[in-house]
Write a protein that holds these residues in place. Structure first.
Motif, PDB file in Angstrom:
ATOM      1  N   THR A   2     -76.860 -36.428 -20.797  1.00  0.00           N
ATOM      2  CA  THR A   2     -76.472 -35.212 -20.975  1.00  0.00           C
ATOM      3  C   THR A   2     -76.625 -33.904 -19.932  1.00  0.00           C
ATOM      4  O   THR A   2     -77.863 -33.561 -19.374  1.00  0.00           O
ATOM      5  CB  THR A   2     -76.580 -34.587 -22.092  1.00  0.00           C
ATOM      6  OG1 THR A   2     -77.397 -34.859 -23.199  1.00  0.00           O
ATOM      7  CG2 THR A   2     -76.603 -32.782 -22.432  1.00  0.00           C
ATOM      8  N   TRP A   4     -78.081 -30.692 -17.326  1.00  0.00           N
ATOM      9  CA  TRP A   4     -79.261 -30.026 -17.935  1.00  0.00           C
ATOM     10  C   TRP A   4     -78.844 -28.682 -18.588  1.00  0.00           C
ATOM     11  O   TRP A   4     -79.421 -28.246 -19.596  1.00  0.00           O
ATOM     12  CB  TRP A   4     -80.205 -29.684 -16.851  1.00  0.00           C
ATOM     13  CG  TRP A   4     -78.591 -28.516 -15.702  1.00  0.00           C
ATOM     14  CD1 TRP A   4     -77.616 -28.410 -15.071  1.00  0.00           C
ATOM     15  CD2 TRP A   4     -78.902 -27.110 -16.034  1.00  0.00           C
ATOM     16  NE1 TRP A   4     -77.858 -27.898 -14.234  1.00  0.00           N
ATOM     17  CE2 TRP A   4     -78.068 -26.527 -14.717  1.00  0.00           C
ATOM     18  CE3 TRP A   4     -79.447 -25.879 -16.649  1.00  0.00           C
ATOM     19  CZ2 TRP A   4     -77.483 -25.524 -14.682  1.00  0.00           C
ATOM     20  CZ3 TRP A   4     -79.905 -24.906 -16.100  1.00  0.00           C
ATOM     21  CH2 TRP A   4     -78.198 -24.471 -15.444  1.00  0.00           C
ATOM     22  N   ASP A   5     -77.198 -28.000 -18.160  1.00  0.00           N
ATOM     23  CA  ASP A   5     -77.073 -26.746 -18.625  1.00  0.00           C
ATOM     24  C   ASP A   5     -76.807 -27.013 -20.383  1.00  0.00           C
ATOM     25  O   ASP A   5     -76.938 -26.350 -21.433  1.00  0.00           O
ATOM     26  CB  ASP A   5     -76.015 -25.502 -18.415  1.00  0.00           C
ATOM     27  CG  ASP A   5     -74.584 -27.128 -17.488  1.00  0.00           C
ATOM     28  OD1 ASP A   5     -74.435 -27.658 -18.093  1.00  0.00           O
ATOM     29  OD2 ASP A   5     -74.159 -26.652 -17.225  1.00  0.00           O
ATOM     30  N   THR A   6     -76.412 -28.407 -20.768  1.00  0.00           N
ATOM     31  CA  THR A   6     -75.742 -28.536 -22.489  1.00  0.00           C
ATOM     32  C   THR A   6     -77.330 -28.687 -23.105  1.00  0.00           C
ATOM     33  O   THR A   6     -77.371 -28.197 -24.043  1.00  0.00           O
ATOM     34  CB  THR A   6     -75.636 -29.548 -22.355  1.00  0.00           C
ATOM     35  OG1 THR A   6     -74.611 -29.393 -21.362  1.00  0.00           O
ATOM     36  CG2 THR A   6     -74.749 -29.601 -24.007  1.00  0.00           C
ATOM     37  N   ALA A   7     -78.310 -29.285 -22.916  1.00  0.00           N
ATOM     38  CA  ALA A   7     -79.195 -29.520 -22.776  1.00  0.00           C
ATOM     39  C   ALA A   7     -80.315 -28.232 -23.330  1.00  0.00           C
ATOM     40  O   ALA A   7     -81.153 -28.278 -24.332  1.00  0.00           O
ATOM     41  CB  ALA A   7     -79.848 -30.984 -22.054  1.00  0.00           C
ATOM     42  N   GLN A   9     -79.576 -25.372 -23.394  1.00  0.00           N
ATOM     43  CA  GLN A   9     -78.814 -24.716 -24.210  1.00  0.00           C
ATOM     44  C   GLN A   9     -78.726 -25.191 -26.116  1.00  0.00           C
ATOM     45  O   GLN A   9     -79.315 -24.353 -26.626  1.00  0.00           O
ATOM     46  CB  GLN A   9     -77.342 -24.262 -24.535  1.00  0.00           C
ATOM     47  CG  GLN A   9     -77.127 -23.430 -23.324  1.00  0.00           C
ATOM     48  CD  GLN A   9     -75.866 -22.791 -23.173  1.00  0.00           C
ATOM     49  OE1 GLN A   9     -74.793 -22.637 -23.712  1.00  0.00           O
ATOM     50  NE2 GLN A   9     -74.759 -23.605 -21.996  1.00  0.00           N
ATOM     51  N   ALA A  10     -78.750 -26.046 -26.406  1.00  0.00           N
ATOM     52  CA  ALA A  10     -78.909 -26.763 -27.801  1.00  0.00           C
ATOM     53  C   ALA A  10     -80.334 -26.772 -27.827  1.00  0.00           C
ATOM     54  O   ALA A  10     -80.975 -26.265 -29.242  1.00  0.00           O
ATOM     55  CB  ALA A  10     -78.011 -28.072 -26.945  1.00  0.00           C
TER      56      ALA A  10
END
Lengths: 132, 132
Positions: A2, A4-7, A9-10
Protein backbone atom coordinates in the motif's frame (compact mmCIF):
# COMPACT_ATOMS: atom_id res chain seq x y z
CA UNK A 1 2.54 -2.67 -0.87
CA UNK A 2 0.00 0.00 0.00
CA UNK A 3 1.34 3.50 -0.75
CA UNK A 4 2.17 5.41 2.44
CA UNK A 5 -0.51 8.04 1.87
CA UNK A 6 -3.33 5.50 1.53
CA UNK A 7 -2.13 3.73 4.67
CA UNK A 8 -1.89 6.97 6.65
CA UNK A 9 -5.41 8.08 5.70
CA UNK A 10 -6.87 4.67 6.50
CA UNK A 11 -5.13 4.71 9.88
CA UNK A 12 -6.42 8.23 10.68
CA UNK A 13 -10.01 7.29 9.81
CA UNK A 14 -9.99 4.06 11.83
CA UNK A 15 -8.28 5.69 14.84
CA UNK A 16 -10.91 8.47 14.79
CA UNK A 17 -13.74 5.94 14.59
CA UNK A 18 -12.30 3.95 17.50
CA UNK A 19 -12.09 7.00 19.76
CA UNK A 20 -15.47 8.27 18.64
CA UNK A 21 -17.00 4.94 19.64
CA UNK A 22 -15.50 5.32 23.13
CA UNK A 23 -15.40 9.07 23.80
CA UNK A 24 -14.47 8.64 27.45
CA UNK A 25 -11.08 7.29 26.33
CA UNK A 26 -10.19 10.46 24.38
CA UNK A 27 -8.54 12.26 27.30
CA UNK A 28 -6.47 9.14 28.12
CA UNK A 29 -3.44 10.14 26.05
CA UNK A 30 -3.29 13.19 28.34
CA UNK A 31 -2.31 11.10 31.34
CA UNK A 32 -0.96 7.76 30.14
CA UNK A 33 2.29 7.20 28.28
CA UNK A 34 2.31 4.61 25.49
CA UNK A 35 3.82 1.39 26.80
CA UNK A 36 1.54 -1.41 25.61
CA UNK A 37 3.59 -3.69 23.33
CA UNK A 38 0.93 -3.78 20.59
CA UNK A 39 0.71 0.00 20.51
CA UNK A 40 4.49 0.43 20.46
CA UNK A 41 4.59 -2.01 17.54
CA UNK A 42 2.00 0.07 15.68
CA UNK A 43 4.12 3.21 16.09
CA UNK A 44 7.20 1.27 14.94
CA UNK A 45 5.31 0.23 11.79
CA UNK A 46 4.09 3.78 11.16
CA UNK A 47 7.59 5.26 11.54
CA UNK A 48 9.07 2.54 9.28
CA UNK A 49 6.45 3.24 6.61
CA UNK A 50 7.27 6.97 6.61
CA UNK A 51 11.04 6.35 6.59
CA UNK A 52 10.59 4.03 3.58
CA UNK A 53 8.48 6.70 1.86
CA UNK A 54 11.45 9.08 2.16
CA UNK A 55 10.60 11.34 5.09
CA UNK A 56 13.47 12.68 7.21
CA UNK A 57 13.77 11.06 10.63
CA UNK A 58 13.35 14.41 12.36
CA UNK A 59 10.12 15.16 10.47
CA UNK A 60 8.32 11.94 11.31
CA UNK A 61 7.20 12.34 14.93
CA UNK A 62 5.92 15.93 14.38
CA UNK A 63 3.89 14.64 11.41
CA UNK A 64 2.49 11.65 13.33
CA UNK A 65 1.63 13.81 16.36
CA UNK A 66 0.02 16.53 14.20
CA UNK A 67 -2.22 13.87 12.65
CA UNK A 68 -3.06 12.47 16.10
CA UNK A 69 -4.00 15.97 17.27
CA UNK A 70 -6.46 16.26 14.40
CA UNK A 71 -7.86 12.77 15.00
CA UNK A 72 -8.35 13.26 18.76
CA UNK A 73 -9.83 16.73 18.34
CA UNK A 74 -12.20 15.42 15.71
CA UNK A 75 -13.21 12.47 17.89
CA UNK A 76 -14.10 14.97 20.64
CA UNK A 77 -16.17 16.86 18.09
CA UNK A 78 -18.01 13.70 16.97
CA UNK A 79 -19.07 13.19 20.56
CA UNK A 80 -20.43 16.75 20.77
CA UNK A 81 -24.14 17.58 20.52
CA UNK A 82 -25.35 17.95 16.91
CA UNK A 83 -26.56 21.49 17.67
CA UNK A 84 -23.25 22.88 18.82
CA UNK A 85 -24.11 26.57 18.45
CA UNK A 86 -27.29 27.72 20.16
CA UNK A 87 -28.09 31.05 18.58
CA UNK A 88 -30.36 33.47 20.38
CA UNK A 89 -32.34 36.58 19.49
CA UNK A 90 -30.48 38.52 22.15
CA UNK A 91 -27.15 38.36 20.30
CA UNK A 92 -26.93 39.29 16.63
CA UNK A 93 -24.98 36.58 14.79
CA UNK A 94 -26.26 36.78 11.21
CA UNK A 95 -23.07 35.55 9.53
CA UNK A 96 -22.68 32.64 11.92
CA UNK A 97 -26.31 31.70 11.25
CA UNK A 98 -25.69 31.77 7.48
CA UNK A 99 -22.50 29.74 7.73
CA UNK A 100 -24.21 27.11 9.92
CA UNK A 101 -27.18 26.89 7.54
CA UNK A 102 -24.82 26.53 4.55
CA UNK A 103 -22.91 23.59 6.03
CA UNK A 104 -25.99 21.60 7.04
CA UNK A 105 -25.66 18.03 8.31
CA UNK A 106 -22.41 16.18 8.81
CA UNK A 107 -20.33 19.18 9.82
CA UNK A 108 -17.98 17.03 11.93
CA UNK A 109 -17.21 14.70 9.02
CA UNK A 110 -16.77 17.59 6.59
CA UNK A 111 -14.39 19.32 8.99
CA UNK A 112 -12.35 16.15 9.54
CA UNK A 113 -12.00 15.63 5.78
CA UNK A 114 -10.82 19.25 5.38
CA UNK A 115 -8.23 18.74 8.12
CA UNK A 116 -7.10 15.40 6.73
CA UNK A 117 -6.76 16.79 3.18
CA UNK A 118 -4.73 19.72 4.56
CA UNK A 119 -2.45 17.29 6.40
CA UNK A 120 -1.97 14.96 3.42
CA UNK A 121 -1.15 17.82 1.03
CA UNK A 122 1.36 19.19 3.51
CA UNK A 123 3.00 15.79 4.04
CA UNK A 124 3.24 15.22 0.27
CA UNK A 125 4.87 18.65 -0.09
CA UNK A 126 7.54 17.62 2.47
CA UNK A 127 8.56 14.79 0.15
CA UNK A 128 8.37 16.90 -2.99
CA UNK A 129 10.48 19.71 -1.48
CA UNK A 130 13.13 17.18 -0.60
CA UNK A 131 13.02 15.85 -4.18
CA UNK A 132 11.96 12.39 -3.04
CA UNK B 1 -6.97 45.70 9.31
CA UNK B 2 -5.11 42.51 10.18
CA UNK B 3 -5.03 40.07 7.25
CA UNK B 4 -7.29 37.07 7.83
CA UNK B 5 -4.44 34.58 7.93
CA UNK B 6 -2.52 36.43 10.64
CA UNK B 7 -5.70 36.74 12.69
CA UNK B 8 -6.54 33.04 12.29
CA UNK B 9 -3.08 31.90 13.37
CA UNK B 10 -3.06 34.22 16.37
CA UNK B 11 -6.48 32.93 17.39
CA UNK B 12 -5.36 29.29 17.07
CA UNK B 13 -2.26 29.87 19.19
CA UNK B 14 -4.10 31.73 21.94
CA UNK B 15 -6.99 29.22 22.03
CA UNK B 16 -4.48 26.36 22.34
CA UNK B 17 -2.64 28.16 25.15
CA UNK B 18 -5.90 28.80 27.01
CA UNK B 19 -6.94 25.13 26.89
CA UNK B 20 -3.43 23.95 27.71
CA UNK B 21 -3.48 26.11 30.83
CA UNK B 22 -6.73 24.43 31.93
CA UNK B 23 -6.55 20.87 30.55
CA UNK B 24 -9.61 19.72 32.49
CA UNK B 25 -11.72 22.00 30.30
CA UNK B 26 -10.62 20.32 27.04
CA UNK B 27 -13.41 17.69 27.02
CA UNK B 28 -16.04 20.38 27.70
CA UNK B 29 -16.90 21.02 24.03
CA UNK B 30 -17.90 17.35 23.97
CA UNK B 31 -20.88 17.94 26.22
CA UNK B 32 -21.74 21.63 26.16
CA UNK B 33 -23.15 23.59 23.24
CA UNK B 34 -21.90 27.12 22.67
CA UNK B 35 -24.43 29.58 24.04
CA UNK B 36 -22.43 32.17 26.00
CA UNK B 37 -22.98 35.57 24.34
CA UNK B 38 -19.26 36.43 24.31
CA UNK B 39 -18.38 33.14 22.64
CA UNK B 40 -21.16 33.47 20.07
CA UNK B 41 -19.83 36.96 19.29
CA UNK B 42 -16.35 35.54 18.77
CA UNK B 43 -17.67 33.01 16.25
CA UNK B 44 -19.63 35.77 14.51
CA UNK B 45 -16.42 37.80 14.18
CA UNK B 46 -14.47 34.79 12.89
CA UNK B 47 -17.13 33.95 10.27
CA UNK B 48 -17.33 37.61 9.19
CA UNK B 49 -13.53 37.77 8.80
CA UNK B 50 -13.50 34.68 6.57
CA UNK B 51 -16.47 35.89 4.50
CA UNK B 52 -14.68 39.22 3.95
CA UNK B 53 -11.53 37.33 2.94
CA UNK B 54 -13.54 35.65 0.18
CA UNK B 55 -14.33 32.17 1.51
CA UNK B 56 -17.59 30.54 0.44
CA UNK B 57 -20.24 30.42 3.16
CA UNK B 58 -20.39 26.62 2.96
CA UNK B 59 -16.63 26.28 3.44
CA UNK B 60 -16.35 28.37 6.57
CA UNK B 61 -17.68 26.15 9.37
CA UNK B 62 -15.72 23.07 8.16
CA UNK B 63 -12.56 25.22 8.15
CA UNK B 64 -13.21 26.66 11.62
CA UNK B 65 -14.06 23.24 13.06
CA UNK B 66 -11.01 21.59 11.44
CA UNK B 67 -8.80 24.21 13.08
CA UNK B 68 -10.55 23.68 16.43
CA UNK B 69 -9.96 19.94 16.12
CA UNK B 70 -6.24 20.58 15.71
CA UNK B 71 -6.16 23.08 18.58
CA UNK B 72 -8.05 20.83 21.03
CA UNK B 73 -6.02 17.74 20.07
CA UNK B 74 -2.82 19.69 20.51
CA UNK B 75 -3.93 21.06 23.87
CA UNK B 76 -4.52 17.45 25.00
CA UNK B 77 -1.02 16.63 23.79
CA UNK B 78 0.52 19.56 25.71
CA UNK B 79 -1.01 18.16 28.87
CA UNK B 80 0.53 14.73 28.19
CA UNK B 81 3.67 13.49 29.95
CA UNK B 82 6.90 14.63 28.26
CA UNK B 83 7.99 10.99 27.85
CA UNK B 84 4.99 9.84 25.88
CA UNK B 85 6.54 6.64 24.46
CA UNK B 86 8.10 4.30 27.00
CA UNK B 87 10.28 1.99 24.95
CA UNK B 88 11.33 -1.34 26.39
CA UNK B 89 13.95 -3.98 25.62
CA UNK B 90 11.20 -6.57 25.24
CA UNK B 91 9.78 -4.96 22.08
CA UNK B 92 12.06 -4.06 19.19
CA UNK B 93 11.23 -0.51 18.07
CA UNK B 94 14.49 0.75 16.51
CA UNK B 95 12.88 3.16 14.04
CA UNK B 96 10.57 4.64 16.65
CA UNK B 97 13.60 5.14 18.93
CA UNK B 98 15.49 6.92 16.12
CA UNK B 99 12.54 9.13 15.23
CA UNK B 100 12.02 10.10 18.89
CA UNK B 101 15.72 10.88 19.34
CA UNK B 102 15.71 12.98 16.16
CA UNK B 103 12.82 15.18 17.26
CA UNK B 104 14.18 15.90 20.76
CA UNK B 105 12.50 18.46 23.01
CA UNK B 106 9.41 20.42 22.15
CA UNK B 107 7.70 17.71 20.10
CA UNK B 108 4.22 19.02 20.97
CA UNK B 109 5.04 22.53 19.74
CA UNK B 110 6.73 21.22 16.59
CA UNK B 111 3.72 19.04 15.83
CA UNK B 112 1.27 21.89 16.37
CA UNK B 113 3.24 24.14 14.02
CA UNK B 114 3.24 21.40 11.36
CA UNK B 115 -0.53 21.03 11.72
CA UNK B 116 -1.12 24.78 11.68
CA UNK B 117 1.07 25.28 8.59
CA UNK B 118 -0.81 22.46 6.84
CA UNK B 119 -4.11 24.09 7.71
CA UNK B 120 -3.05 27.60 6.61
CA UNK B 121 -1.68 26.37 3.26
CA UNK B 122 -4.89 24.47 2.64
CA UNK B 123 -7.07 27.46 3.52
CA UNK B 124 -5.01 29.76 1.26
CA UNK B 125 -5.42 27.23 -1.56
CA UNK B 126 -9.23 27.39 -1.14
CA UNK B 127 -9.08 31.11 -1.93
CA UNK B 128 -6.60 30.69 -4.78
CA UNK B 129 -8.65 27.92 -6.43
CA UNK B 130 -11.67 30.19 -6.34
CA UNK B 131 -9.63 32.98 -7.93
CA UNK B 132 -10.15 35.30 -4.95
Amino acid sequence: MTPWDTAVQAWARSYRAAFAAHPRTIPLPMTSPVRAPRVLEQYERAVSLLLDAGFDRAEIMPLIIALENLVLGSALDLAAPETMWELTDRILTPHLAEALAAVGEGRADRAFEVGLAAFMNHARAFLKDAGR
